[in-house]
Design a protein around this motif. Structure first.
Motif, PDB file in Angstrom:
ATOM      1  N   SER A  43       0.773  -1.225  -0.035  1.00  0.00           N
ATOM      2  CA  SER A  43      -0.030   0.035   0.212  1.00  0.00           C
ATOM      3  C   SER A  43       0.815   1.220  -0.010  1.00  0.00           C
ATOM      4  O   SER A  43       1.791   1.449   0.692  1.00  0.00           O
ATOM      5  N   HIS A  44       0.408   2.146  -0.592  1.00  0.00           N
ATOM      6  CA  HIS A  44       1.153   3.383  -1.100  1.00  0.00           C
ATOM      7  C   HIS A  44       0.017   4.790  -0.706  1.00  0.00           C
ATOM      8  O   HIS A  44      -0.966   4.619  -1.341  1.00  0.00           O
ATOM      9  N   LEU A  71      -4.674  -0.267   7.526  1.00  0.00           N
ATOM     10  CA  LEU A  71      -4.356  -1.127   8.911  1.00  0.00           C
ATOM     11  C   LEU A  71      -3.381  -1.709   8.865  1.00  0.00           C
ATOM     12  O   LEU A  71      -2.775  -1.771   9.885  1.00  0.00           O
ATOM     13  N   GLY A  72      -2.795  -2.322   7.888  1.00  0.00           N
ATOM     14  CA  GLY A  72      -1.446  -2.762   7.708  1.00  0.00           C
ATOM     15  C   GLY A  72      -0.268  -1.930   7.456  1.00  0.00           C
ATOM     16  O   GLY A  72       0.912  -2.621   7.371  1.00  0.00           O
ATOM     17  N   GLY A  73      -0.139  -0.707   7.576  1.00  0.00           N
ATOM     18  CA  GLY A  73       0.797   0.260   7.480  1.00  0.00           C
ATOM     19  C   GLY A  73       0.917   0.637   5.987  1.00  0.00           C
ATOM     20  O   GLY A  73       0.093  -0.101   5.236  1.00  0.00           O
ATOM     21  N   VAL A  74       1.623   1.818   5.632  1.00  0.00           N
ATOM     22  CA  VAL A  74       1.545   2.351   4.292  1.00  0.00           C
ATOM     23  C   VAL A  74       2.899   2.963   4.175  1.00  0.00           C
ATOM     24  O   VAL A  74       3.359   3.715   5.169  1.00  0.00           O
ATOM     25  N   ALA A  75       3.292   2.986   3.057  1.00  0.00           N
ATOM     26  CA  ALA A  75       4.462   3.894   2.345  1.00  0.00           C
ATOM     27  C   ALA A  75       3.820   5.146   1.952  1.00  0.00           C
ATOM     28  O   ALA A  75       2.894   5.127   1.229  1.00  0.00           O
ATOM     29  N   GLY A 105       7.114   2.752  -4.590  1.00  0.00           N
ATOM     30  CA  GLY A 105       6.795   4.102  -4.295  1.00  0.00           C
ATOM     31  C   GLY A 105       7.045   4.944  -5.611  1.00  0.00           C
ATOM     32  O   GLY A 105       5.948   5.703  -6.028  1.00  0.00           O
ATOM     33  N   ALA A 106       8.030   4.863  -6.217  1.00  0.00           N
ATOM     34  CA  ALA A 106       8.180   5.454  -7.747  1.00  0.00           C
ATOM     35  C   ALA A 106       7.127   5.079  -8.621  1.00  0.00           C
ATOM     36  O   ALA A 106       6.435   6.075  -9.441  1.00  0.00           O
TER      37      ALA A 106
END
Length: 159
Positions: A43-44, A71-75, A105-106
Motif C-alpha cells: 500500500s502507498h 490498517l497494515g501500514g503504508v509507505a 513508491g516511484a
C-alpha cells in the motif's frame, strides 16, 4: 553490462491499482492532506504537492499513518510534478522513516499521476538515492522501472 558488471537494470513492477483518494490532517498545521491510494503489491499513499507548496515527508507520513486508512501500514510519497514526464519524490517507509529511494513508491507515484492526467510515459523520477525511469507496457498494464545498478555490499559465506 560494462566491464563484466551490471550497470543498469529494468524490473517489471506489475500492475499498480489505483484505489481512490484518502484524507488526513496535518497535526502541525491543521491543514488537510489529500492523497491517492495506490497498491502495487504493497500500500502507498501518494501526495501530489500543489505548486509552490511544501510538505515535510515526516508530517505527511505521520498524518496518513494516523488516519487509520491503512490498517497494515503504508509507505508515503510526497511528489512534486516538474512536467508531464518528470517528477521529484520523497519516500517514507513505515517503520523505517525517510528512505533515499523506493521503487514501488516511484511506480505508485507515476500510476497516481498518470491516473490524474498529470503524467505521460515515460516518466523520469528524481529521488535522493538516484533517478529512475518508469514506462508502461500498454498491452499488459505492467510498469517497468529502469535505474542504475551499483554494488551495495560484498561478502563471503562459508558453506
Amino acid at each position: 553490462v560494462e566491464d563484466g558488471a551490471v550497470t543498469r537494470v529494468t524490473v517489471d513492477m506489475g500492475c499498480p491499482v489505483n484505489k481512490g483518494k484518502g484524507l488526513a490532517f496535518n497535526k502541525e498545521t491543521g491543514e488537510k492532506i489529500v492523497f491517492d491510494k495506490v497498491d502495487i503489491g504493497s500500500s502507498h499513499a501518494v501526495v501530489f504537492l500543489e505548486e509552490g507548496k511544501e510538505l515535510p515527508i515526516a508530517q505527511a507520513a505521520e498524518a496518513i499513518e494516523n488516519s487509520m486508512t491503512f490498517l497494515g501500514g503504508v509507505a508515503t510519497e510526497v511528489v512534486e510534478v516538474i512536467n508531464s514526464h518528470e517528477i521529484s519524490m520523497l519516500a517514507w517507509e513505515t517503520g523505517d522513516g525517510e528512505t533515499p529511494a523506493c521503487a514501488t513508491g516511484a511506480a505508485a507515484s507515476v500510476a497516481g499521476g498518470n491516473a490524474k492526467g498529470l503524467l505521460e510515459m515515460p516518466v523520469l523520477v528524481h529521488l535522493a538515492g538516484g533517478d529512475l525511469t518508469i514506462n508502461i507496457n500498454e498491452e499488459t498494464g505492467h510498469y517497468y522501472i529502469t535505474g542504475s545498478a551499483e554494488n551495495g555490499i560484498e561478502g563471503e559465506i562459508e558453506i
